[in-house]
Design an enzyme around this catalytic site. Structure first.
Site, PDB file in Angstrom:
ATOM      1  N   CYS A  79      16.994  11.475  11.567  1.00 36.48           N
ATOM      2  CA  CYS A  79      17.242  10.552  12.681  1.00 36.48           C
ATOM      3  C   CYS A  79      18.499   9.703  12.419  1.00 36.48           C
ATOM      4  O   CYS A  79      19.602  10.229  12.499  1.00 36.48           O
ATOM      5  CB  CYS A  79      16.008   9.686  12.945  1.00 36.48           C
ATOM      6  SG  CYS A  79      15.918   9.118  14.657  1.00 36.48           S
ATOM      7  N   HIS A 167      11.576  13.416  13.592  1.00 37.72           N
ATOM      8  CA  HIS A 167      10.889  12.900  12.408  1.00 37.72           C
ATOM      9  C   HIS A 167       9.891  13.932  11.871  1.00 37.72           C
ATOM     10  O   HIS A 167       8.828  14.132  12.463  1.00 37.72           O
ATOM     11  CB  HIS A 167      10.151  11.596  12.752  1.00 37.72           C
ATOM     12  CG  HIS A 167      11.072  10.437  12.939  1.00 37.72           C
ATOM     13  ND1 HIS A 167      11.507   9.662  11.887  1.00 37.72           N
ATOM     14  CD2 HIS A 167      11.644   9.931  14.056  1.00 37.72           C
ATOM     15  CE1 HIS A 167      12.313   8.716  12.353  1.00 37.72           C
ATOM     16  NE2 HIS A 167      12.411   8.859  13.662  1.00 37.72           N
ATOM     17  N   GLU A 169       8.135  13.671   9.237  1.00 39.20           N
ATOM     18  CA  GLU A 169       7.084  13.021   8.456  1.00 39.20           C
ATOM     19  C   GLU A 169       5.874  12.588   9.281  1.00 39.20           C
ATOM     20  O   GLU A 169       4.828  12.249   8.723  1.00 39.20           O
ATOM     21  CB  GLU A 169       7.654  11.800   7.708  1.00 39.20           C
ATOM     22  CG  GLU A 169       8.071  10.623   8.586  1.00 39.20           C
ATOM     23  CD  GLU A 169       9.476  10.723   9.149  1.00 39.20           C
ATOM     24  OE1 GLU A 169      10.028   9.678   9.527  1.00 39.20           O
ATOM     25  OE2 GLU A 169      10.012  11.840   9.215  1.00 39.20           O
ATOM     26  N   SER A 221     -11.589  -6.732  -9.116  1.00 43.90           N
ATOM     27  CA  SER A 221     -11.987  -7.252  -7.807  1.00 43.90           C
ATOM     28  C   SER A 221     -13.167  -6.494  -7.217  1.00 43.90           C
ATOM     29  O   SER A 221     -13.763  -6.931  -6.239  1.00 43.90           O
ATOM     30  CB  SER A 221     -10.805  -7.152  -6.833  1.00 43.90           C
ATOM     31  OG  SER A 221     -10.537  -5.795  -6.534  1.00 43.90           O
ATOM     32  N   GLY A 222     -13.488  -5.344  -7.796  1.00 42.49           N
ATOM     33  CA  GLY A 222     -14.492  -4.477  -7.196  1.00 42.49           C
ATOM     34  C   GLY A 222     -13.869  -3.430  -6.292  1.00 42.49           C
ATOM     35  O   GLY A 222     -14.547  -2.521  -5.820  1.00 42.49           O
ATOM     36  N   GLY A 223     -12.559  -3.553  -6.023  1.00 41.97           N
ATOM     37  CA  GLY A 223     -11.854  -2.626  -5.162  1.00 41.97           C
ATOM     38  C   GLY A 223     -11.355  -1.400  -5.906  1.00 41.97           C
ATOM     39  O   GLY A 223     -11.466  -1.290  -7.128  1.00 41.97           O
ATOM     40  N   VAL A 224     -10.759  -0.477  -5.148  1.00 44.11           N
ATOM     41  CA  VAL A 224     -10.320   0.802  -5.700  1.00 44.11           C
ATOM     42  C   VAL A 224      -9.187   0.614  -6.713  1.00 44.11           C
ATOM     43  O   VAL A 224      -9.228   1.166  -7.818  1.00 44.11           O
ATOM     44  CB  VAL A 224      -9.864   1.752  -4.565  1.00 44.11           C
ATOM     45  CG1 VAL A 224      -9.293   3.044  -5.140  1.00 44.11           C
ATOM     46  CG2 VAL A 224     -11.024   2.065  -3.625  1.00 44.11           C
ATOM     47  N   ASP A 225      -8.166  -0.177  -6.359  1.00 50.73           N
ATOM     48  CA  ASP A 225      -6.974  -0.267  -7.203  1.00 50.73           C
ATOM     49  C   ASP A 225      -7.282  -0.839  -8.587  1.00 50.73           C
ATOM     50  O   ASP A 225      -6.898  -0.267  -9.612  1.00 50.73           O
ATOM     51  CB  ASP A 225      -5.900  -1.126  -6.519  1.00 50.73           C
ATOM     52  CG  ASP A 225      -5.456  -0.549  -5.187  1.00 50.73           C
ATOM     53  OD1 ASP A 225      -5.663   0.656  -4.968  1.00 50.73           O
ATOM     54  OD2 ASP A 225      -4.921  -1.304  -4.359  1.00 50.73           O
ATOM     55  N   SER A 226      -7.971  -1.979  -8.625  1.00 51.28           N
ATOM     56  CA  SER A 226      -8.237  -2.600  -9.925  1.00 51.28           C
ATOM     57  C   SER A 226      -9.197  -1.738 -10.750  1.00 51.28           C
ATOM     58  O   SER A 226      -9.091  -1.679 -11.979  1.00 51.28           O
ATOM     59  CB  SER A 226      -8.791  -4.017  -9.757  1.00 51.28           C
ATOM     60  OG  SER A 226     -10.071  -4.018  -9.170  1.00 51.28           O
TER      61      SER A 226
END
Length: 509
Positions: A79, A167, A169, A221-226
């Site tokens: 683009c 595009h 993507e 934190s209990g989340g996925v990342d940590s």
């Protein structure tokens, strides 16, 4: 050394999507601002120029320095990138007679071109531009056209440089992933060795070398990342890692006990700190959402700092930073002024004088989950919906009280448990209950009531940048509403939020 594709960012909303599509091909890539990218070396296999909200005809339009690069490395302009390569090198870009947004079909495709190998005429593409390439320099050869756009794609003769005005993507470009594969694998010759297993092996080795025998502290934190960051670090340095999980009193019902138990079953060295009273006291009487966030962030840093100081000889602070956070910090326009503050540990390194280690800083969210699968983490943890750092504080509009937290936790538990029971949880990106600062008249039995109103919010999304409201079955919503009103004392009305992002946000505050 790791092979890579460089993506030069001109400010397009789709730039991260380009990178995610390339990564899905198991090819490593990096996003850099167009005016601050590293000089290509032997590890760079090719370069992609992103789209942009700018026109190449604008004063101050972004102009990358491709001196010594163009002609030596394969380049794909998308683009704006394609218009720049045409305009700057002697072609002409003009405003489109009609602005081109939406679906189109490539009526002409040069099937002999390496870029379009395996792609037939009639394939659907997604246009999104107000300008069009009216003329290309003599040594540019047209390799793709739509009904309205003659120069839909081109190649520069004598070099592996290509431009496309659509595009590849986005989802609506049917063969977009194939176009990107033809470029990064076929034309650039990139190896498809960027896999979760290779990432784990390389990262564990690098963490061992970097940390040595030092001790590391990480806020869970209990989340996925940590969680994925913790398991990755534990695999590298074992019990040198200590995790701290803080209960701020704003988690989901029983979440503190459940998550703490699951972490201990994973073999992690975890300290649980129940500081709920401290957080709720600090929030008493506060109604402004940004003040809530700052109070929670300050309290978290204080609690985390106190607990971390009880651990001897800590040298490293681990964080679950992921690649979109890194990109945002060096974006074309600088960090966004509208990002909400969260109770991450951003203030800790200066206070604690620790070195920072971020094992996930190269990964997108979907890649974090795939790495988690490779590490053998429970799918129930990896499949958890995103949960805001400030927790229920930003789902209680207005003042926060222990009673309001109780009411919201009870209603939230019914909604989330119902989604799981009916097999709807994994179809939804994020689900929440919001407690409104208004009360409504109702009738229960023979009595008139004047109680709280809650909003059910459920959205579908791929990355959280845009989202649509989830079209949950009416019978399901009716049952959830009935259960909440009958079982949660203090609520007599349930409504469903059917707004999308944009213009709304996923959370209410």
């Amino acid at each position: 050394m790791k092979e890579k594709i460089l993506i030069l960012d001109f400010g397009s909303q789709y730039t991260q999507l380009i990178a995610r599509k390339v990564r899905e091909l198991n090819v490593y890539c990096e996003i850099h601002p167009y005016d601050r990218f590293p000089a290509p070396d032997e590890t760079v296999k090719g370069i992609i120029l992103s789209g942009s909200p700018f026109s190449v005809r604008d004063e101050g339009a972004p102009i990358p320095d491709l001196e010594g690069i163009k002609g030596r490395w394969p380049i794909l302009g998308i683009c704006y990138g394609a218009q720049y390569l045409a305009h700057y090198y002697g072609g002409e870009v003009l405003p489109s007679a009609t602005r081109e947004y939406g679906r189109a079909k490539l009526e002409f495709v040069d099937t002999d071109s390496p870029l379009f190998r395996g792609i037939r005429p009639g394939t659907q593409v997604w246009m999104s531009h107000g300008d069009t390439i009216a003329r290309v320099p003599e040594h540019y050869r047209i390799i793709g056209s739509t009904r309205d756009v003659k120069i839909g794609a081109y190649k520069i003769e004598g070099e592996e440089t290509y431009g496309i005005q659509f595009h590849p993507e986005v989802f609506h470009t049917t063969d977009g992933k194939k176009v990107l594969e033809n470029f990064v694998v076929g034309i650039c010759g990139a190896s498809r060795d960027w896999t979760p297993a290779s990432f784990v092996a390389t990262t564990v080795r690098e963490l061992k070398e970097k940390i040595g025998s030092d001790r590391v502290v990480l806020g869970l934190s209990g989340g996925v990342d940590s969680t994925v960051a913790a398991v990755l670090l534990h695999r590298a340095v074992g019990d040198q890692l200590t995790c701290i999980f803080v209960n701020n009193g704003l988690l989901r019902k029983n979440e503190y006990e459940q998550v703490l138990d699951s972490y201990r079953h994973m073999g992690l060295n975890v300290i649980g700190v129940d500081a709920s009273r401290r957080f709720l006291d600090a929030l008493a009487g506060v109604t402004d959402p940004e003040r809530k966030r700052k109070i929670i962030g300050k309290a978290f840093i204080e609690v985390f700092d106190e607990e971390a100081h009880k651990i001897r000889d800590v040298k490293w602070l681990a964080q679950g930073t992921i690649y979109p956070d890194v990109i945002e910090s060096v974006s074309v326009n600088g960090p966004s002024a509208t990002i909400k503050s969260h109770h991450n540990v951003g203030g800790l390194p200066e206070k604690m004088k620790l070195k920072v280690v971020e094992p996930l800083r190269l990964l997108f969210k979907d890649e974090v989950r795939r790495v988690g699968e490779t590490l053998g983490i429970d799918p129930a943890i990896l499949g958890r919906h995103p949960f805001p750092g400030p927790g229920l504080a930003i789902r209680i509009l207005g003042e926060i009280t222990p009673e309001k937290v109780r009411v919201l936790q009870e209603a939230d538990e019914i909604f989330i448990a119902s989604l799981k029971r009916e097999g709807l949880y994994d179809q939804v990106w994020q689900a929440a209950v919001i407690l409104l600062p208004v009360q409504s008249v109702g009738v229960m039995g023979d009595e008139r009531t004047y109680e709280h109103v809650v909003v059910l919010r459920a959205v579908t999304s791929t990355d959280g940048m845009t989202a649509d409201w989830a079209h949950l079955p009416y019978d399901f919503l009716a049952q959830v509403s009935s259960d909440i009103i009958n079982k949660v004392k203090g609520i007599n009305r349930v409504v469903y939020d059917i707004s999308s992002k944009p213009p709304a946000t996923i959370e209410w505050e």
